[in-house]
Write a protein that holds these residues in place. Sequence first.
Motif, PDB file in Angstrom:
ATOM      1  N   TYR A 187      30.492 -14.289  37.199  1.00 22.69           N
ATOM      2  CA  TYR A 187      31.492 -13.965  36.207  1.00 22.69           C
ATOM      3  C   TYR A 187      31.997 -15.159  35.463  1.00 22.69           C
ATOM      4  O   TYR A 187      32.366 -15.034  34.057  1.00 22.69           O
ATOM      5  N   LYS A 220      23.629  -5.556  32.940  1.00 22.71           N
ATOM      6  CA  LYS A 220      24.689  -4.776  33.991  1.00 22.71           C
ATOM      7  C   LYS A 220      25.537  -5.819  34.392  1.00 22.71           C
ATOM      8  O   LYS A 220      25.713  -7.054  34.598  1.00 22.71           O
ATOM      9  N   ASN A 222      27.666  -6.116  37.660  1.00 26.13           N
ATOM     10  CA  ASN A 222      27.741  -5.785  39.024  1.00 26.13           C
ATOM     11  C   ASN A 222      28.921  -6.145  39.393  1.00 26.13           C
ATOM     12  O   ASN A 222      29.727  -6.845  38.889  1.00 26.13           O
ATOM     13  N   ASP A 223      29.219  -5.696  40.770  1.00 30.71           N
ATOM     14  CA  ASP A 223      30.422  -5.997  41.491  1.00 30.71           C
ATOM     15  C   ASP A 223      30.740  -7.835  41.552  1.00 30.71           C
ATOM     16  O   ASP A 223      31.718  -8.278  41.500  1.00 30.71           O
ATOM     17  N   SER A 224      29.509  -8.694  41.720  1.00 32.37           N
ATOM     18  CA  SER A 224      29.695  -9.978  41.922  1.00 32.37           C
ATOM     19  C   SER A 224      28.674 -10.806  40.856  1.00 32.37           C
ATOM     20  O   SER A 224      28.896 -11.936  40.936  1.00 32.37           O
ATOM     21  N   PRO A 264      26.016 -11.529  47.018  1.00 37.35           N
ATOM     22  CA  PRO A 264      26.983 -10.666  47.667  1.00 37.35           C
ATOM     23  C   PRO A 264      27.936 -11.156  48.600  1.00 37.35           C
ATOM     24  O   PRO A 264      27.426 -11.687  49.670  1.00 37.35           O
ATOM     25  N   ARG A 266      32.154 -10.336  50.409  1.00 34.63           N
ATOM     26  CA  ARG A 266      33.231  -9.620  50.686  1.00 34.63           C
ATOM     27  C   ARG A 266      34.579 -10.171  50.961  1.00 34.63           C
ATOM     28  O   ARG A 266      34.678 -11.135  51.807  1.00 34.63           O
TER      29      ARG A 266
END
Length: 272
Positions: A187, A220, A222-224, A264, A266
């Motif tokens: 990002y 897209k 996405n989360d990351s 990915p 967390r």
Amino acid sequence: MENEAIEQASAGWSWFVSNSMNVLYAIAIIVVALFLAKLAKRFIVQIANSKPSLDDTLFEFLGSLVFYIILVFAGLMVLERFGITTTSLVALIGAAGLAIGLALQGTLSNLAAGVMLLLFRPFKVGDFIDGAGVFGKVDAISLFTTDLVTFDNQQIIIPNSELWGTKLINHSHFEDRGVDLTFGVSYGTDLKKAEKAIRKVLSAHDKVLETPEPFIAVDKLNDSSVDFLVRPFCKGEHYFDLRYSLPQLVKEEFDRQKIEIPFPHRKVIMAK
């Protein structure tokens, strides 16, 4: 007694003349039927030979089918000439044909599908297709089966009914192919810089076509990662060259320009 002998001789002569005519008639029918059958078969085969787009296998089969149909009709005419009623014979042949058809239902289904495949030609030998759950290169097309060769060099024989009755993808139908690829960046990355890096890789690749112009856009969030959809175009035979060479080239270019490719992860917060 003399008159009776004369009558018997006359009857015998009449029978001989009548049957001789029947024999000659039968020979004439057979000769004419053979001539017409061969002529019809040759005509049908020549139709395929005159047009390269038509399949020779199908028209050879149709020619042979017409050949034997003409001979069957000629045989029925010969039997009629000798006074043999063919109605019951035709009914018997029909019943036998029905029984054989039921017994060979699956085979006839493959035959019908093979005729349709050879007639409409949704694919040809040398094409890469995806059908009946199999992806591979078409090696041979017959009236009953289609042979595919996979990339790990296996031969797969598929009944034609399975190809004709389901969705079929012909990857070789069009000369130019688009190759859909996805590249993710973090990002914090300058998106214009990432797009410029991707375009640099595409323009340097000798298999990428200038027209149509490659498509690059954010696809897209996405989360990351922010994912780019990249679709360069190439000739069909170079599809897999691009598919398996571009990811590495883009990765190397991203590394040179310090563009982060996220993975990915967390975040865990420990409560005190």
